[in-house]
Design a protein around this motif. Sequence first.
Motif, short mmCIF file in Angstrom:
data_model
loop_
_atom_site.label_atom_id
_atom_site.label_comp_id
_atom_site.label_asym_id
_atom_site.label_seq_id
_atom_site.Cartn_x
_atom_site.Cartn_y
_atom_site.Cartn_z
N SER A 49 -2.11 -2.40 -3.87
CA SER A 49 -3.15 -1.39 -4.03
C SER A 49 -2.53 0.00 -4.13
N SER A 50 -1.27 0.04 -4.46
CA SER A 50 -0.52 1.29 -4.52
C SER A 50 -0.89 2.11 -5.74
N GLU A 51 -0.81 3.43 -5.59
CA GLU A 51 -1.13 4.34 -6.68
C GLU A 51 -0.15 5.51 -6.68
N ASN A 52 0.25 5.92 -7.87
CA ASN A 52 1.09 7.11 -7.99
C ASN A 52 0.37 8.31 -7.40
N GLU A 112 0.86 -1.18 0.00
CA GLU A 112 0.00 0.00 0.00
C GLU A 112 0.90 1.23 0.00
N GLY A 113 0.73 2.09 -1.00
CA GLY A 113 1.60 3.24 -0.99
C GLY A 113 1.59 4.05 -2.27
N ASP A 114 2.69 4.74 -2.48
CA ASP A 114 2.81 5.74 -3.53
C ASP A 114 3.60 5.20 -4.71
N SER A 115 4.17 6.10 -5.49
CA SER A 115 4.84 5.72 -6.73
C SER A 115 6.10 4.89 -6.53
N TRP A 116 6.69 4.92 -5.34
CA TRP A 116 7.84 4.05 -5.13
C TRP A 116 7.42 2.57 -5.14
N LEU A 117 6.12 2.33 -5.02
CA LEU A 117 5.59 0.97 -5.16
C LEU A 117 4.82 0.78 -6.46
N ALA A 118 4.70 1.84 -7.27
CA ALA A 118 3.80 1.75 -8.42
C ALA A 118 4.29 2.47 -9.67
N TYR A 119 5.51 3.01 -9.67
CA TYR A 119 5.94 3.82 -10.81
C TYR A 119 6.00 2.96 -12.08
#
Length: 268
Positions: free
Chosen positions: A61-64, A26-33
Amino acid sequence: MPFTKDSREFDALVQANPKAIKILAEGDSWLAYPRQFFLFGKNSNIVDCLGDKPDIVAYSSSENGDEAVAMLCGEQKLALMKRIKHTDFDVILFSGGGNDLVGRYDFGFFLQKMTGNDWQSCIRHERLNKKLNQISLSYEELIERALEFSSNKKIKIISHSYDYAIPSKTGFELFDIFPMSESWMFPYLSQLDINQHEDQKSIAKYMLVKFQEMLLALEAKYPQNFYVVQTQGTLKENQWRNEIHPTPEGFKVISEMIYKKIKMALAS
């Protein structure tokens, strides 16, 4: 072992690999770039890299653009709670706080024109400290809610502290060729006539160091449940793909550190 954003596919992965470590990312672009060519190209985020590990199955479920505060509010919080209540995850891999600091209407909010030659005078410390406190409270709520609602009462929460992003004009580029947006920090620094590159780097580093200190204080408070991978100072200058995202090689280095921390946390 691949990761997925589909809950049914994740259930199938778990059934096919019952001994694998089950991770909720779960998180930001470091998990989804995205990869250079989206579906094609080298692994371009932490989850991509961890998905190659034979002993891991991951649901992402990560999203930029996601912010730590937003992920623990409203519908995002509800979705997260449902996932950990109904699926027996071993680890929550949480990446949050970066966008809270460098997002639109955020990074510039913490800055002001320089007084004299002191780069620290460019930072609105009271505003920055308030934001760091907000982020800290969001992390603490994540930890407390995971312990309360997770079906696995021994679940581990793993986070990281990013690295010393280097202010530059390089933002998101389509296929790493065509500029699509401004960078995240540099425009605000430029608007305030903070033009010395070493001052720019010092300001960014200061904020990130304060962020890591905040995370480490939470790790000390929850030593059996929350683990911080101290990733700051890891990347070389040529391991940045743009202003705030590592290259595939850089993400590989970071993900190896996180993988080691996951194994250590589960063994403790």
